[in-house]
Design a protein around this motif. Sequence first.
Motif, short mmCIF file in Angstrom:
data_model
loop_
_atom_site.label_atom_id
_atom_site.label_comp_id
_atom_site.label_asym_id
_atom_site.label_seq_id
_atom_site.Cartn_x
_atom_site.Cartn_y
_atom_site.Cartn_z
N UNK A 132 -2.94 0.47 12.84
CA UNK A 132 -2.14 1.47 13.53
C UNK A 132 -2.77 2.85 13.42
N UNK A 133 -2.98 3.49 14.56
CA UNK A 133 -3.46 4.87 14.62
C UNK A 133 -2.26 5.81 14.75
N UNK A 134 -1.30 5.41 15.54
CA UNK A 134 -0.12 6.23 15.72
C UNK A 134 0.84 5.58 16.69
N UNK A 135 2.00 6.20 16.83
CA UNK A 135 2.97 5.65 17.75
C UNK A 135 4.19 6.53 17.89
N UNK A 136 5.05 6.10 18.78
CA UNK A 136 6.27 6.84 19.11
C UNK A 136 7.38 5.84 19.37
N UNK A 137 8.57 6.16 18.92
CA UNK A 137 9.78 5.38 19.22
C UNK A 137 10.80 6.33 19.84
N UNK A 138 11.43 5.89 20.90
CA UNK A 138 12.38 6.75 21.61
C UNK A 138 13.47 5.89 22.26
N UNK A 139 14.44 6.56 22.82
CA UNK A 139 15.51 5.91 23.57
C UNK A 139 15.65 6.61 24.91
N UNK A 192 7.56 10.15 15.98
CA UNK A 192 6.18 10.22 16.46
C UNK A 192 5.32 10.47 15.24
N UNK A 193 4.31 9.60 15.05
CA UNK A 193 3.45 9.71 13.88
C UNK A 193 2.03 9.35 14.27
N UNK A 194 1.05 10.07 13.70
CA UNK A 194 -0.37 9.77 13.88
C UNK A 194 -1.01 9.73 12.50
#
Length: 146
Positions: free
Chosen positions: A55-62, A73-75
């Motif tokens: 994992x390099x990074x990602x985002x979770x949203x609604x 959001x994390x990198x």
Amino acid sequence: MTTDQGSGFTLATGDRDAELNRRLTEELTTFNSAATGAADRGTLSVKVTDEKGELVGGLAAWTWGGLCGIDLLWVREDCRKDGWGSQILRAAEEEARRRGCDRIVVSSFTFQAPGFYQRHGYVETGRTLGIPGGNEDVHMFKSLTE
């Protein structure tokens, strides 16, 4: 901890309960949809992995009622200067637009990345005080119609 509240009711506290969380989401979604007429609740994610599959990074949203809300959001630290945060954010905004959203919200602690979001067109709408270390939670908004 569980306590008998009398009349057959029980009050229990503890770590997050996945089933309780699912049920509360279901109940509040039903209530909110009835109150607003907006019934299009969904979730959204963006994920970046490297050549090793790490994992390099990602985002979770609604998404709901034309609004997108970024939860996380994390990198990865060694990739933070490579522009992945911006690419992830832009991808999420584009997916939100594709889903019919015309606005997006996020909050970021003052020790995290409020400046990052502001550089991407987000404007501060308020703050929550009392975050550990004398910090604050900065609430931000961006129109997706521009």
